[in-house]
Design a protein around this motif. Structure first.
Motif, PDB file in Angstrom:
ATOM      1  N   GLU A   1       9.832  61.457  29.476  1.00 18.01           N
ATOM      2  CA  GLU A   1       8.824  61.456  30.898  1.00 18.01           C
ATOM      3  C   GLU A   1       9.484  61.721  32.165  1.00 18.01           C
ATOM      4  N   TYR A   2       9.693  59.995  31.958  1.00 20.43           N
ATOM      5  CA  TYR A   2      10.657  58.982  33.844  1.00 20.43           C
ATOM      6  C   TYR A   2      11.828  59.722  33.137  1.00 20.43           C
ATOM      7  N   ILE A   3      12.221  60.007  32.056  1.00 26.16           N
ATOM      8  CA  ILE A   3      13.980  60.743  32.448  1.00 26.16           C
ATOM      9  C   ILE A   3      14.056  61.909  32.797  1.00 26.16           C
ATOM     10  N   PHE A   4      13.043  62.988  31.797  1.00 25.57           N
ATOM     11  CA  PHE A   4      13.511  64.103  32.443  1.00 25.57           C
ATOM     12  C   PHE A   4      12.079  65.256  33.584  1.00 25.57           C
ATOM     13  N   ARG A   5      11.118  64.510  33.518  1.00 24.64           N
ATOM     14  CA  ARG A   5      10.439  64.430  34.752  1.00 24.64           C
ATOM     15  C   ARG A   5      10.147  63.737  36.120  1.00 24.64           C
ATOM     16  N   GLY A   6      10.929  62.437  35.706  1.00 23.54           N
ATOM     17  CA  GLY A   6      11.007  61.663  36.134  1.00 23.54           C
ATOM     18  C   GLY A   6      12.301  61.723  37.126  1.00 23.54           C
ATOM     19  N   MET A   7      13.854  61.000  36.694  1.00 24.11           N
ATOM     20  CA  MET A   7      14.237  60.931  37.195  1.00 24.11           C
ATOM     21  C   MET A   7      15.752  61.604  37.214  1.00 24.11           C
ATOM     22  N   ILE A   8      15.503  62.905  36.284  1.00 20.29           N
ATOM     23  CA  ILE A   8      16.298  64.472  35.889  1.00 20.29           C
ATOM     24  C   ILE A   8      15.705  64.792  37.767  1.00 20.29           C
ATOM     25  N   TRP A   9      14.493  65.775  37.411  1.00 26.95           N
ATOM     26  CA  TRP A   9      13.671  65.767  38.674  1.00 26.95           C
ATOM     27  C   TRP A   9      13.377  65.292  40.183  1.00 26.95           C
ATOM     28  N   ASN A  10      13.916  64.415  40.135  1.00 30.01           N
ATOM     29  CA  ASN A  10      14.111  63.488  41.505  1.00 30.01           C
ATOM     30  C   ASN A  10      15.672  64.087  41.925  1.00 30.01           C
ATOM     31  N   GLY A  11      16.183  64.050  41.275  1.00 28.31           N
ATOM     32  CA  GLY A  11      17.759  64.610  41.456  1.00 28.31           C
ATOM     33  C   GLY A  11      17.779  66.227  42.244  1.00 28.31           C
ATOM     34  N   LEU A  12      17.023  66.746  40.667  1.00 24.76           N
ATOM     35  CA  LEU A  12      17.286  68.508  41.141  1.00 24.76           C
ATOM     36  C   LEU A  12      16.949  68.628  42.760  1.00 24.76           C
ATOM     37  N   GLU A  13      15.561  67.917  42.871  1.00 22.42           N
ATOM     38  CA  GLU A  13      13.791  68.264  44.113  1.00 22.42           C
ATOM     39  C   GLU A  13      15.364  67.907  45.154  1.00 22.42           C
ATOM     40  N   LYS A  14      16.348  66.736  45.124  1.00 20.44           N
ATOM     41  CA  LYS A  14      17.053  66.581  46.435  1.00 20.44           C
ATOM     42  C   LYS A  14      18.495  67.693  46.615  1.00 20.44           C
ATOM     43  N   ILE A  15      18.161  68.623  45.499  1.00 19.52           N
ATOM     44  CA  ILE A  15      19.365  69.291  46.538  1.00 19.52           C
ATOM     45  C   ILE A  15      19.063  71.072  46.078  1.00 19.52           C
ATOM     46  N   MET A  16      17.185  71.079  45.567  1.00 21.26           N
ATOM     47  CA  MET A  16      17.393  72.469  45.596  1.00 21.26           C
ATOM     48  C   MET A  16      16.117  72.294  45.985  1.00 21.26           C
ATOM     49  N   THR A  17      15.516  73.812  47.044  1.00 20.76           N
ATOM     50  CA  THR A  17      14.653  73.900  47.641  1.00 20.76           C
ATOM     51  C   THR A  17      13.297  74.525  46.976  1.00 20.76           C
ATOM     52  N   ASN A  18      13.839  75.448  45.998  1.00 18.15           N
ATOM     53  CA  ASN A  18      12.951  76.310  45.172  1.00 18.15           C
ATOM     54  C   ASN A  18      12.096  75.673  44.229  1.00 18.15           C
ATOM     55  N   LYS A  19      11.042  75.953  44.153  1.00 19.39           N
ATOM     56  CA  LYS A  19      11.032  74.856  43.112  1.00 19.39           C
ATOM     57  C   LYS A  19      10.746  75.244  41.520  1.00 19.39           C
ATOM     58  N   PRO A  20      10.753  76.877  41.580  1.00 26.26           N
ATOM     59  CA  PRO A  20      10.346  77.741  40.330  1.00 26.26           C
ATOM     60  C   PRO A  20      11.800  77.683  39.478  1.00 26.26           C
ATOM     61  N   LEU A  21      13.106  77.360  40.260  1.00 29.62           N
ATOM     62  CA  LEU A  21      14.298  76.315  39.913  1.00 29.62           C
ATOM     63  C   LEU A  21      14.415  75.474  39.723  1.00 29.62           C
ATOM     64  N   ILE A  22      13.680  74.433  39.905  1.00 30.99           N
ATOM     65  CA  ILE A  22      14.030  73.207  39.492  1.00 30.99           C
ATOM     66  C   ILE A  22      13.120  73.306  38.232  1.00 30.99           C
ATOM     67  N   ILE A  23      12.044  74.166  37.742  1.00 31.00           N
ATOM     68  CA  ILE A  23      11.027  73.196  37.192  1.00 31.00           C
ATOM     69  C   ILE A  23      11.856  74.422  35.608  1.00 31.00           C
ATOM     70  N   PHE A  24      12.057  75.686  36.435  1.00 28.63           N
ATOM     71  CA  PHE A  24      13.470  75.837  34.569  1.00 28.63           C
ATOM     72  C   PHE A  24      14.144  75.751  34.453  1.00 28.63           C
TER      73      PHE A  24
END
Length: 264
Positions: free
Chosen positions: A178-201
């Motif tokens: 979870e640290y890696i995927f919902r933590g750091m990978i998610w952290n990077g995605l949300e810095k470049i995406m505003t569409n939350k469903p797209l981040i989740i996908f």
């Protein structure tokens, strides 16, 4: 949602470093490949820092993962067990120290806070663990010939020892993944995406593909983990942190661990 060229580059970077993470976990690298990838990651960090400084710490995390490769292997051999929770434990600890001692990095980590979970959400999460466990049991039942490697990794000992080892496995694996995927990978995605469903996908697709060599594995495993990750992503988005998804992951991993004994 429209992507500009900068966002495309950063999205490509996070997909690339996540792919390298899986490749390095399951394949051997010679020295040329190891140092070549390390140099490439440093270049990616430099470009990322120039394009978006808040995105760059995600690349720092994957740089630490890469250069800890041999330490990770030594550590798993030392303790006699090799799964994601032990293999990636040292890099996770090192990056956590960076978060604690460098406020500039901590300010870019969106999930580093206490989250609140109400009773209704807890019941929903327990139901999700139950459903995922049924799916895992069906998978194990239908793929007994392909799970021998994982059954061979089960420890031997007294009943109490097996329980302690199961809890340790479930905790470490849940925290690290979870640290890696919902933590750091998610952290990077949300810095470049505003569409939350797209981040989740996107995070679900990355997590699913990374499990091709894991348990559940193969194409079936990728599909199962993808849908499980969609739900984890939903909880991550709803709570704003990773504590709840760690709890979900822990429950699923603990049941998975004891299910393997049924097929031994």
């Amino acid at each position: 949602m429209k992507f500009d060229f900068k966002q495309f580059i950063l999205l490509f970077f996070i997909l690339l470093v996540a792919s390298l993470d899986s490749v390095e976990r399951y394949f051997e690298l010679d020295q040329i490949a190891f140092w070549g990838i390390g140099l490439g990651l440093l270049i990616i960090y430099g470009i990322s820092y120039y394009l978006n400084r808040k995105f760059a710490p995600t690349i720092v995390f994957f740089i630490i993962l890469h250069f800890c490769r041999y330490i990770n292997e030594w550590f798993t051999q030392l303790i006699g067990t090799n799964f994601n929770g032990t293999y990636f434990l040292i890099p996770v600890v090192l990056f956590t120290l960076l978060i604690l001692f460098f406020p500039r990095i901590k300010s870019t980590i969106g999930w580093w806070h206490k989250e609140s979970v109400d009773r209704k959400l807890i019941l929903q999460m327990l139901l999700a663990v139950g459903i995922s466990s049924i799916a895992m049991f069906i998978y194990l039942k239908m793929n007994q010939s392909s799970i021998d490697r994982f059954i061979g990794m089960l420890p031997e000992g007294s009943f109490l020892f097996l329980i302690v080892m199961g809890i340790a496995y479930a905790v470490l694996n849940a925290v690290v993944e979870e640290y890696i995927f919902r933590g750091m990978i998610w952290n990077g995605l949300e810095k470049i995406m505003t569409n939350k469903p797209l981040i989740i996908f996107t995070q679900a697709a990355i997590f699913g593909i990374s499990h091709y060599w894991g348990l559940p594995g193969g194409i079936t495993g990728v599909v199962l983990i993808f849908f499980w990750s969609l739900y984890l992503g939903y909880i991550r988005q709803k709570t704003g942190g990773i504590l709840a998804v760690i709890g979900l992951h822990f429950g699923a991993n603990l049941l998975q661990y004891f299910m393997l004994f049924l097929f031994r």
